[in-house]
Design a protein around this motif. Sequence first.
Motif: not given
Length: 330
Positions: A312-330
């Motif tokens: 399901d693309r929505y689950t992929l998006q939730a995880v992908g967006e979250t990890v992206m936000k974490v690494i770009y916030g570091e």
Amino acid sequence: MIRKHIPFFLIFLMLSCSGAIETGNNRYNAETKQEKPVIVPVFDPDSAYHFIAQQVAFGPRVPNTEAHRQAGLWLAGQLERFADTVYIQQTRVRAYNGTVLNIKNMIGVFQPESRRRILLCAHWDSRPYADYDPDPEKHYTPIDGANDGASGVGVLLEIARLISEEAPGTGIDIIFFDAEDYGRHRFSQLPEDDSWALGAQYWARNPHRPDYNARFGILLDMVGASGATFRREAYSMLYAPNVVRKVWDTAHRLGYGHLFLNTDGSFIVDDHYYINRIRNIPTINIIHQDDSTLHGFFPEWHTTGDNMDVIDRYTLQAVGETVMKVIYGE
Ligand code: AHN
Ligand code: ZN
């Protein structure tokens, strides 16, 4: 005379006070503005989905098979496209049943010069047995592992693509571990001990660089099924509670609180366990846990039903967006 002195004194006090407050506010605002503007590239769930479909198209990625070999060559090529440096660790490990497995761990390094680093990982092999299949005839059939395996790799390939276009403020290492899912068959009498995560166990004892370290790690396992729920996995809470908090807070702020539940999961021996135990890098596991199934994972876990239909693309998006936000916030 006295009356005149008091108002002047009061006015002076008021002015100096308001001045102090204003200075304080300005400094605070200035500091907030000085925080580097965090531009987070947009995670494309269609792209992640396509990376999963491409892996699954090779057939089950079971070590010592031609599909595994071909998928491995393809995956190394994808990493070469995006990463600054790629290491391929090729080795042999012994499975619980004595089979010698030819395996490859793949490490994509972004900004090798950076001393601050984050480790992201997933397993790229798929399970040789559908030992939880509802049809007993399929209990020794290899599985597609669209969710169990390919989903984590798909999300990380999409993240690799984005990092290669717009570097975050920290070094990133993406590791694709082999032979995570060659653990003991559920009907085998042989001992279970350390039969899972063979690639991660090898890497943890033989990292691609002898002095390798990272501030923290995130493992993605089964991050693509519809209706996914991620609980705070117990080894993650034991070894890396602050990382769990950071990732779960980020997910909640992005509106994915209905996937990243603030409830405790169970202990899962997975790749992150050995990274924590052997390498001492605080590493969490984002893994789909489900209380309603017998085994505690998503319903099609270790069945032939773990194919593209569950993704399901929505689950992929939730995880992908979250990890992206974490690494770009570091
Ligand atoms: C155990 O069942 C001990 N570990 C499961 C780890 C796993 C299997 N992750 C994906 N497949
Ligand atoms: Zn599995």
